[in-house]
Scaffold this motif. Structure first.
Motif, PDB file in Angstrom:
ATOM      1  N   SER A 135       0.832  -1.204   0.000  1.00 52.53           N
ATOM      2  CA  SER A 135       0.000   0.000   0.000  1.00 52.53           C
ATOM      3  C   SER A 135       0.863   1.248   0.000  1.00 52.53           C
ATOM      4  CB  SER A 135      -0.904   0.008   1.225  1.00 52.53           C
ATOM      5  OG  SER A 135      -1.834  -1.029   1.145  1.00 52.53           O
ATOM      6  N   PHE A 136       0.490   2.190  -0.861  1.00 49.16           N
ATOM      7  CA  PHE A 136       1.282   3.406  -1.005  1.00 49.16           C
ATOM      8  C   PHE A 136       0.386   4.543  -1.473  1.00 49.16           C
ATOM      9  CE2 PHE A 136       4.205   6.343  -3.040  1.00 49.16           C
ATOM     10  CZ  PHE A 136       5.255   6.365  -2.146  1.00 49.16           C
ATOM     11  N   GLY A 137       0.675   5.745  -1.022  1.00 53.58           N
ATOM     12  CA  GLY A 137      -0.002   6.938  -1.504  1.00 53.58           C
ATOM     13  C   GLY A 137      -1.512   6.877  -1.387  1.00 53.58           C
ATOM     14  N   LEU A 138      -2.195   7.323  -2.436  1.00 59.40           N
ATOM     15  CA  LEU A 138      -3.650   7.323  -2.451  1.00 59.40           C
ATOM     16  C   LEU A 138      -4.193   5.907  -2.306  1.00 59.40           C
ATOM     17  CD1 LEU A 138      -6.225   9.014  -2.736  1.00 59.40           C
ATOM     18  CD2 LEU A 138      -6.002   8.762  -5.219  1.00 59.40           C
ATOM     19  N   GLY A 139      -3.478   4.928  -2.862  1.00 56.80           N
ATOM     20  CA  GLY A 139      -3.892   3.532  -2.724  1.00 56.80           C
ATOM     21  C   GLY A 139      -3.867   3.066  -1.276  1.00 56.80           C
ATOM     22  N   ALA A 140      -2.914   3.522  -0.492  1.00 56.55           N
ATOM     23  CA  ALA A 140      -2.873   3.179   0.929  1.00 56.55           C
ATOM     24  C   ALA A 140      -4.020   3.863   1.666  1.00 56.55           C
ATOM     25  CB  ALA A 140      -1.530   3.590   1.547  1.00 56.55           C
ATOM     26  N   ALA A 141      -4.379   5.056   1.229  1.00 54.09           N
ATOM     27  CA  ALA A 141      -5.439   5.815   1.896  1.00 54.09           C
ATOM     28  C   ALA A 141      -6.831   5.272   1.590  1.00 54.09           C
ATOM     29  CB  ALA A 141      -5.351   7.281   1.480  1.00 54.09           C
ATOM     30  N   THR A 142      -7.038   4.729   0.380  1.00 48.14           N
ATOM     31  CA  THR A 142      -8.387   4.340  -0.038  1.00 48.14           C
ATOM     32  C   THR A 142      -8.522   2.865  -0.389  1.00 48.14           C
ATOM     33  OG1 THR A 142      -7.965   4.868  -2.365  1.00 48.14           O
ATOM     34  CG2 THR A 142      -8.805   6.648  -0.952  1.00 48.14           C
ATOM     35  N   GLY A 143      -7.422   2.115  -0.368  1.00 44.48           N
ATOM     36  CA  GLY A 143      -7.438   0.733  -0.816  1.00 44.48           C
ATOM     37  C   GLY A 143      -7.130   0.676  -2.306  1.00 44.48           C
ATOM     38  N   VAL A 144      -6.893  -0.528  -2.798  1.00 37.01           N
ATOM     39  CA  VAL A 144      -6.574  -0.698  -4.219  1.00 37.01           C
ATOM     40  C   VAL A 144      -7.493  -1.734  -4.846  1.00 37.01           C
ATOM     41  CG1 VAL A 144      -4.153   0.015  -4.021  1.00 37.01           C
ATOM     42  CG2 VAL A 144      -4.751  -2.407  -3.746  1.00 37.01           C
ATOM     43  N   ILE A 145      -7.639  -1.620  -6.151  1.00 35.62           N
ATOM     44  CA  ILE A 145      -8.387  -2.575  -6.952  1.00 35.62           C
ATOM     45  C   ILE A 145      -7.556  -2.879  -8.199  1.00 35.62           C
ATOM     46  CG2 ILE A 145     -10.656  -1.860  -6.110  1.00 35.62           C
ATOM     47  CD1 ILE A 145     -10.970  -0.209  -8.690  1.00 35.62           C
ATOM     48  N   PRO A 146      -7.806  -3.989  -8.859  1.00 32.97           N
ATOM     49  CA  PRO A 146      -7.068  -4.273 -10.088  1.00 32.97           C
ATOM     50  C   PRO A 146      -7.276  -3.176 -11.128  1.00 32.97           C
ATOM     51  CG  PRO A 146      -8.185  -6.242  -9.319  1.00 32.97           C
ATOM     52  CD  PRO A 146      -8.684  -5.096  -8.472  1.00 32.97           C
ATOM     53  N   VAL A 147      -6.226  -2.836 -11.832  1.00 36.48           N
ATOM     54  CA  VAL A 147      -6.252  -1.768 -12.824  1.00 36.48           C
ATOM     55  C   VAL A 147      -7.366  -1.975 -13.850  1.00 36.48           C
ATOM     56  CG1 VAL A 147      -4.958  -0.885 -14.819  1.00 36.48           C
ATOM     57  CG2 VAL A 147      -3.877  -0.977 -12.597  1.00 36.48           C
ATOM     58  N   GLY A 148      -7.567  -3.209 -14.287  1.00 37.52           N
ATOM     59  CA  GLY A 148      -8.543  -3.486 -15.333  1.00 37.52           C
ATOM     60  C   GLY A 148      -9.946  -2.990 -15.041  1.00 37.52           C
ATOM     61  N   ARG A 149     -10.296  -2.849 -13.777  1.00 33.78           N
ATOM     62  CA  ARG A 149     -11.637  -2.359 -13.425  1.00 33.78           C
ATOM     63  C   ARG A 149     -11.848  -0.906 -13.827  1.00 33.78           C
ATOM     64  NH1 ARG A 149     -12.779  -4.542  -7.355  1.00 33.78           N
ATOM     65  NH2 ARG A 149     -12.205  -6.709  -7.720  1.00 33.78           N
ATOM     66  N   ARG A 150     -10.760  -0.162 -13.951  1.00 38.13           N
ATOM     67  CA  ARG A 150     -10.864   1.253 -14.292  1.00 38.13           C
ATOM     68  C   ARG A 150     -10.251   1.572 -15.649  1.00 38.13           C
ATOM     69  NH1 ARG A 150     -10.447   3.856  -8.859  1.00 38.13           N
ATOM     70  NH2 ARG A 150     -12.540   3.527  -8.069  1.00 38.13           N
ATOM     71  N   GLY A 151      -9.646   0.588 -16.296  1.00 42.40           N
ATOM     72  CA  GLY A 151      -8.975   0.808 -17.575  1.00 42.40           C
ATOM     73  C   GLY A 151      -7.509   0.470 -17.455  1.00 42.40           C
ATOM     74  N   ASN A 152      -6.969  -0.122 -18.509  1.00 46.75           N
ATOM     75  CA  ASN A 152      -5.567  -0.564 -18.469  1.00 46.75           C
ATOM     76  C   ASN A 152      -4.576   0.548 -18.742  1.00 46.75           C
ATOM     77  OD1 ASN A 152      -5.733  -3.339 -17.740  1.00 46.75           O
ATOM     78  ND2 ASN A 152      -6.714  -3.714 -19.710  1.00 46.75           N
ATOM     79  N   ARG A 153      -5.028   1.656 -19.273  1.00 44.10           N
ATOM     80  CA  ARG A 153      -4.129   2.770 -19.586  1.00 44.10           C
ATOM     81  C   ARG A 153      -4.521   3.992 -18.753  1.00 44.10           C
ATOM     82  NH1 ARG A 153      -4.758   4.336 -24.951  1.00 44.10           N
ATOM     83  NH2 ARG A 153      -2.746   5.372 -24.785  1.00 44.10           N
ATOM     84  N   ALA A 154      -3.538   4.829 -18.477  1.00 44.88           N
ATOM     85  CA  ALA A 154      -3.790   6.034 -17.683  1.00 44.88           C
ATOM     86  C   ALA A 154      -4.888   6.884 -18.327  1.00 44.88           C
ATOM     87  CB  ALA A 154      -2.511   6.847 -17.519  1.00 44.88           C
ATOM     88  N   ALA A 155      -4.859   7.029 -19.642  1.00 43.11           N
ATOM     89  CA  ALA A 155      -5.862   7.840 -20.347  1.00 43.11           C
ATOM     90  C   ALA A 155      -7.269   7.282 -20.109  1.00 43.11           C
ATOM     91  CB  ALA A 155      -5.537   7.898 -21.839  1.00 43.11           C
ATOM     92  N   GLU A 156      -7.402   5.978 -20.066  1.00 41.22           N
ATOM     93  CA  GLU A 156      -8.717   5.367 -19.811  1.00 41.22           C
ATOM     94  C   GLU A 156      -9.186   5.651 -18.388  1.00 41.22           C
ATOM     95  OE1 GLU A 156      -8.265   1.187 -20.590  1.00 41.22           O
ATOM     96  OE2 GLU A 156      -7.683   1.532 -22.664  1.00 41.22           O
ATOM     97  N   ARG A 157      -8.271   5.554 -17.429  1.00 38.06           N
ATOM     98  CA  ARG A 157      -8.629   5.791 -16.041  1.00 38.06           C
ATOM     99  C   ARG A 157      -9.004   7.262 -15.814  1.00 38.06           C
ATOM    100  NH1 ARG A 157      -4.365   2.265 -15.770  1.00 38.06           N
ATOM    101  NH2 ARG A 157      -2.852   3.818 -15.110  1.00 38.06           N
ATOM    102  N   LEU A 158      -8.337   8.169 -16.502  1.00 42.02           N
ATOM    103  CA  LEU A 158      -8.655   9.598 -16.365  1.00 42.02           C
ATOM    104  C   LEU A 158      -9.942   9.965 -17.071  1.00 42.02           C
ATOM    105  CD1 LEU A 158      -5.104  11.147 -16.681  1.00 42.02           C
ATOM    106  CD2 LEU A 158      -6.639  11.307 -14.699  1.00 42.02           C
ATOM    107  N   ALA A 159     -10.335   9.197 -18.064  1.00 40.91           N
ATOM    108  CA  ALA A 159     -11.558   9.497 -18.818  1.00 40.91           C
ATOM    109  C   ALA A 159     -12.824   9.050 -18.089  1.00 40.91           C
ATOM    110  CB  ALA A 159     -11.478   8.828 -20.199  1.00 40.91           C
ATOM    111  N   ARG A 160     -12.681   8.309 -17.001  1.00 40.77           N
ATOM    112  CA  ARG A 160     -13.865   7.797 -16.282  1.00 40.77           C
ATOM    113  C   ARG A 160     -14.619   8.889 -15.578  1.00 40.77           C
ATOM    114  NH1 ARG A 160     -14.607   2.536 -15.334  1.00 40.77           N
ATOM    115  NH2 ARG A 160     -15.539   2.931 -13.314  1.00 40.77           N
TER     116      ARG A 160
END
Length: 160
Positions: A135-160
């Protein structure tokens, strides 16, 4: 950084807006222990107080050192309103610490420096990736989930 490694590619599970608060101090004169040590020691009780109160709005924090002189605490908050409410609450640890700090700052004549920055980050304006990390940074503060749930690329995750 310690803890169990989350294998694979993960992203922070944060939802909605996030407030990022950076606060730090700089030791300008190491020999002036009476000026900077109380400033350094004021933060842990506040972080403990906030961490124990689930309604405080503090999601998590991390201390970073920048050489021997600089200490920074990165804090993640659920809202800037909760951050400001804590800062001005007369019954919390911040008010007496802030008053004592201001007295020491005036008396210390530049022996210790202080700074803070606040960033209001709207939903959809942040993204993260952690690969084989504890756990690190924002992920440590809020938990983590697999990247694929939000998009495999940074642009996809930012477009949500």
């Amino acid at each position: 950084m310690t803890g169990k490694i989350a294998e694979g590619r993960m992203t922070a599970a944060a939802e909605g807006d996030v407030t990022v608060f950076l606060i730090g101090m700089r030791i300008n004169n190491f020999r002036a222990l009476r000026s900077w040590w109380p400033v350094f020691m004021a933060m842990p009780p506040m972080l403990r107080e906030l961490s124990r109160d689930e309604e405080s709005g503090l999601l998590g924090f991390r201390m970073l050192r920048g050489g021997l002189r600089d200490v920074t605490i990165v804090q993640y908050w659920s809202s800037h309103e909760k951050l400001l409410a804590y800062a001005s609450a007369p019954d919390k640890a911040h008010q007496p610490a802030w008053s004592a700090f201001n007295r020491r700052l005036r008396a210390g004549r530049g022996k210790v420096g202080f700074w803070h920055e606040t960033y209001l980050v709207p939903a959809g304006s942040y993204e993260s990736v952690y690969v084989n990390m504890p756990s690190f940074g924002l992920g440590a503060a809020t938990g983590v989930i697999p990247v694929g749930r939000r998009g495999n690329r940074a642009a996809e995750r930012l477009a949500r």
